[in-house]
Design an enzyme around this catalytic site. Sequence first.
Site, PDB file in Angstrom:
ATOM      1  N   ILE A 180       2.967  -8.936  -5.033  1.00 28.09           N
ATOM      2  CA  ILE A 180       1.995  -7.698  -4.729  1.00 28.09           C
ATOM      3  C   ILE A 180       1.690  -7.652  -3.343  1.00 28.09           C
ATOM      4  CG2 ILE A 180      -0.160  -6.493  -5.168  1.00 28.09           C
ATOM      5  CD1 ILE A 180       1.464  -6.616  -7.746  1.00 28.09           C
ATOM      6  N   PRO A 181       2.075  -6.719  -2.324  1.00 30.45           N
ATOM      7  CA  PRO A 181       2.162  -7.184  -0.866  1.00 30.45           C
ATOM      8  C   PRO A 181       0.994  -6.620  -0.222  1.00 30.45           C
ATOM      9  CG  PRO A 181       3.569  -5.153  -1.444  1.00 30.45           C
ATOM     10  CD  PRO A 181       2.956  -5.704  -2.769  1.00 30.45           C
ATOM     11  N   CYS A 182      -0.172  -7.402  -0.576  1.00 29.58           N
ATOM     12  CA  CYS A 182      -1.507  -7.065  -0.023  1.00 29.58           C
ATOM     13  C   CYS A 182      -1.550  -7.147   1.389  1.00 29.58           C
ATOM     14  CB  CYS A 182      -2.532  -7.867  -0.843  1.00 29.58           C
ATOM     15  SG  CYS A 182      -2.450  -9.509  -0.793  1.00 29.58           S
ATOM     16  N   HIS A 183      -0.454  -7.934   1.927  1.00 27.50           N
ATOM     17  CA  HIS A 183      -0.645  -8.052   3.514  1.00 27.50           C
ATOM     18  C   HIS A 183      -0.611  -6.699   3.999  1.00 27.50           C
ATOM     19  CE1 HIS A 183       3.413  -8.786   2.180  1.00 27.50           C
ATOM     20  NE2 HIS A 183       3.833  -8.030   3.169  1.00 27.50           N
ATOM     21  N   ARG A 184      -0.021  -6.027   3.410  1.00 29.58           N
ATOM     22  CA  ARG A 184       0.124  -4.379   4.030  1.00 29.58           C
ATOM     23  C   ARG A 184      -1.249  -3.563   4.409  1.00 29.58           C
ATOM     24  NH1 ARG A 184       5.514  -3.288   0.579  1.00 29.58           N
ATOM     25  NH2 ARG A 184       6.515  -5.029   1.396  1.00 29.58           N
TER      26      ARG A 184
END
Length: 206
Positions: free
Chosen positions: A144-148
């Site tokens: 879940i690419p929460c760094h985006r």
Amino acid sequence: MEMELKEFTIEKTIIGPITIVFQDSDNVLIKNIILSTPDLKSKEIAYKSYDNLDSVSFSHLNKRIKKLVLDIQDYLNGKDFKFSLDNFDFSGCSPFEREVLNAEYNTKRGSVNTYGELAKEIGHPKAYRAVGNALRKNPFPIVIPCHRTIKKDRTIGGFNGYQGGIESKEILLSLENVEVQQKKVISESPVISLNKKAQKKLDIDN
DNA sequence: TGAAATGGGCTG
DNA sequence: CAGCCCATTTCA
């Protein structure tokens, strides 16, 4: 009776060791992906967080976990990638948190969005702080690419539960060719948010 | 830059 | 249920 959990750690990655915690029943359940922090390696965090954790060597890994390991390595090697969410355990997440994580999952590599946009996307336009809270608890970073998700002023905000984690956030963003300088996303193009469907929804709202 | 708004989740 | 915690935002 406690359910027994296993752990596999990818020792060398560009953001340090990454530990996968899973339940090794016939239908494997992925419980948590843990990133290292500047203070603590992921494995130490794992053993601190879970009792009765057992280490498993790569060769003995369940097929599904092996695939996840390889997928994470591919991703960190720059491959454009959407992870499968099969066997991930979201039971610890509230409905609101699931909405946030789902919207984040549908973002694209190389794009960024803001906490506010994510809030709007899931129909709670003023819950931007709550979105931050949900992302702070993201059980599956990378997948879940929460760094985006960054702040509206384009500074990159928090990551991995505390400020030290922004180092990794910066690395992950640059891996996706999003330029970061002085803790700020400096790409010329406007912030691209979410997927096509979400973008359309946002356009209608504006 | 600082204060206030803001809302979901957690604790007592 | 009240009161507090926050990976935010907005406005003066």
